[in-house]
Design a protein around this motif. Sequence first.
Motif, PDB file in Angstrom:
ATOM      1  N   LYS A 179     -34.441  10.595 -78.079  1.00 20.51           N
ATOM      2  CA  LYS A 179     -33.882   9.463 -77.334  1.00 20.51           C
ATOM      3  C   LYS A 179     -33.971   9.652 -75.824  1.00 20.51           C
ATOM      4  O   LYS A 179     -33.689   8.740 -75.061  1.00 20.51           O
ATOM      5  N   ALA A 180     -34.368  10.860 -75.378  1.00 27.36           N
ATOM      6  CA  ALA A 180     -34.486  11.131 -73.948  1.00 27.36           C
ATOM      7  C   ALA A 180     -35.653  10.389 -73.317  1.00 27.36           C
ATOM      8  O   ALA A 180     -35.831  10.416 -72.098  1.00 27.36           O
ATOM      9  N   SER A 181     -36.462   9.689 -74.132  1.00 30.02           N
ATOM     10  CA  SER A 181     -37.559   8.888 -73.582  1.00 30.02           C
ATOM     11  C   SER A 181     -37.019   7.825 -72.624  1.00 30.02           C
ATOM     12  O   SER A 181     -37.744   7.328 -71.767  1.00 30.02           O
ATOM     13  N   ALA A 182     -35.752   7.509 -72.757  1.00 26.29           N
ATOM     14  CA  ALA A 182     -35.113   6.538 -71.861  1.00 26.29           C
ATOM     15  C   ALA A 182     -35.118   7.020 -70.420  1.00 26.29           C
ATOM     16  O   ALA A 182     -34.980   6.220 -69.488  1.00 26.29           O
ATOM     17  N   PHE A 183     -35.284   8.331 -70.217  1.00 26.38           N
ATOM     18  CA  PHE A 183     -35.251   8.901 -68.874  1.00 26.38           C
ATOM     19  C   PHE A 183     -36.647   9.057 -68.266  1.00 26.38           C
ATOM     20  O   PHE A 183     -36.787   9.534 -67.152  1.00 26.38           O
ATOM     21  N   LEU A 184     -37.697   8.695 -68.981  1.00 28.81           N
ATOM     22  CA  LEU A 184     -39.048   8.818 -68.442  1.00 28.81           C
ATOM     23  C   LEU A 184     -39.213   7.913 -67.227  1.00 28.81           C
ATOM     24  O   LEU A 184     -38.664   6.817 -67.161  1.00 28.81           O
ATOM     25  N   GLY A 185     -39.978   8.386 -66.255  1.00 35.40           N
ATOM     26  CA  GLY A 185     -40.206   7.593 -65.058  1.00 35.40           C
ATOM     27  C   GLY A 185     -39.058   7.644 -64.085  1.00 35.40           C
ATOM     28  O   GLY A 185     -38.922   6.777 -63.228  1.00 35.40           O
ATOM     29  N   SER A 186     -38.213   8.674 -64.169  1.00 34.43           N
ATOM     30  CA  SER A 186     -37.078   8.795 -63.266  1.00 34.43           C
ATOM     31  C   SER A 186     -37.551   9.030 -61.835  1.00 34.43           C
ATOM     32  O   SER A 186     -38.643   9.521 -61.585  1.00 34.43           O
ATOM     33  N   LEU A 187     -36.704   8.698 -60.897  1.00 32.36           N
ATOM     34  CA  LEU A 187     -37.012   8.877 -59.488  1.00 32.36           C
ATOM     35  C   LEU A 187     -37.057  10.352 -59.116  1.00 32.36           C
ATOM     36  O   LEU A 187     -36.493  11.203 -59.805  1.00 32.36           O
ATOM     37  N   LEU A 188     -37.726  10.652 -58.018  1.00 32.34           N
ATOM     38  CA  LEU A 188     -37.833  12.021 -57.516  1.00 32.34           C
ATOM     39  C   LEU A 188     -36.455  12.629 -57.324  1.00 32.34           C
ATOM     40  O   LEU A 188     -35.543  11.991 -56.792  1.00 32.34           O
ATOM     41  N   ASN A 189     -36.314  13.880 -57.759  1.00 28.53           N
ATOM     42  CA  ASN A 189     -35.086  14.662 -57.618  1.00 28.53           C
ATOM     43  C   ASN A 189     -33.957  14.189 -58.525  1.00 28.53           C
ATOM     44  O   ASN A 189     -32.811  14.599 -58.361  1.00 28.53           O
ATOM     45  N   ILE A 190     -34.237  13.297 -59.451  1.00 24.03           N
ATOM     46  CA  ILE A 190     -33.240  12.928 -60.455  1.00 24.03           C
ATOM     47  C   ILE A 190     -33.306  13.946 -61.582  1.00 24.03           C
ATOM     48  O   ILE A 190     -34.367  14.204 -62.144  1.00 24.03           O
ATOM     49  N   LYS A 191     -32.173  14.562 -61.888  1.00 24.56           N
ATOM     50  CA  LYS A 191     -32.126  15.574 -62.938  1.00 24.56           C
ATOM     51  C   LYS A 191     -31.477  14.986 -64.199  1.00 24.56           C
ATOM     52  O   LYS A 191     -30.293  14.609 -64.168  1.00 24.56           O
ATOM     53  N   PRO A 192     -32.227  14.883 -65.269  1.00 24.35           N
ATOM     54  CA  PRO A 192     -31.633  14.362 -66.507  1.00 24.35           C
ATOM     55  C   PRO A 192     -30.774  15.428 -67.188  1.00 24.35           C
ATOM     56  O   PRO A 192     -31.200  16.571 -67.347  1.00 24.35           O
ATOM     57  N   ILE A 193     -29.570  15.065 -67.551  1.00 22.42           N
ATOM     58  CA  ILE A 193     -28.719  15.932 -68.362  1.00 22.42           C
ATOM     59  C   ILE A 193     -28.895  15.484 -69.807  1.00 22.42           C
ATOM     60  O   ILE A 193     -28.711  14.311 -70.137  1.00 22.42           O
ATOM     61  N   LEU A 194     -29.262  16.415 -70.670  1.00 22.73           N
ATOM     62  CA  LEU A 194     -29.538  16.114 -72.068  1.00 22.73           C
ATOM     63  C   LEU A 194     -28.590  16.891 -72.969  1.00 22.73           C
ATOM     64  O   LEU A 194     -27.959  17.858 -72.543  1.00 22.73           O
ATOM     65  N   TYR A 195     -28.502  16.477 -74.225  1.00 22.46           N
ATOM     66  CA  TYR A 195     -27.757  17.239 -75.223  1.00 22.46           C
ATOM     67  C   TYR A 195     -28.396  17.006 -76.580  1.00 22.46           C
ATOM     68  O   TYR A 195     -29.308  16.184 -76.719  1.00 22.46           O
TER      69      TYR A 195
END
Length: 285
Positions: A179-195
């Motif tokens: 489901k982390a595909s929702a975070f693809l294409g994030s802006l520079l320096n954006i850190k995705p927190i996953l679980y």
Amino acid sequence: MPPIVIVTDSASDIDQSLQQTLGIEVVPLKVRFGEEEYLDGVTLRADQFYEKLRQSPVLPMTSQPSTMDFAAKYKEIIARRGPDVQIIVLTLSAALSGTHQSAVIAKSMLEEAADITVIDSKKASFVYGLIVVEAARAALAGQSKQQVLDLINRYIESIQVYFIIDTLEFLQKGGRIGKASAFLGSLLNIKPILYLDESGVVTPYEKVRGSKKAVSRMIERLKEYAGTSPVKAAIIHAQSPEEAEALRERVQTEMNVVEAFQAEVGPVVGTHTGPGVLGCAVVKV
């Protein structure tokens, strides 16, 4: 009381000294760079893997242990410990790998020969490695098989883990992005927190700008879970020892930690996350 032996696979990223001290039996997964195939933790260590990852023109691939690999391990344990041995197998999340299925099929081939229980951890890396360690300790302390199983199931249901990664590229290319595909294409320096959700799937939690804020948010979420309860913690990283040590110090300062582990993500999980992973798992005790 019949002896209890704890078996896991190499994606649990348990240090070899802990494996030996606690009598944990490990079945290795395989990592392949092009035509070169390695046994995780046997012919390829974590440091060697990340060096190859930096230099290799091709991305690595992983493969689960075969049914026969698990069957051979079960037979070896039975031959060494006797037919009354009780075997508990804790595997990498079935949502991420076919390792669990291999272990189950191998059990079906030997059901009349031994008492074997196979459990899907629904976790990855030392998140379930911590559970394996606690199960092995309980077995060595003389607890019954049912007591050990109760401990494992309680930890699987209650352990909390959050992690940040430098890039989603490896998860995407390895097909484990969930489901982390929702975070693809994030802006520079954006850190995705996953679980990892209840079924063991990689799931997005939050997007935070900058590593420091991401780490603080991760700790904040774990503190919401733990409160003032005593906990065991596992700091997990990939080629980030200084950041891991800093995270460990914060967790031990800000939470009621009775024991803290630190583990590096090995070749199997590292194939799908790449270097730069930093995470923390916490479980109430």
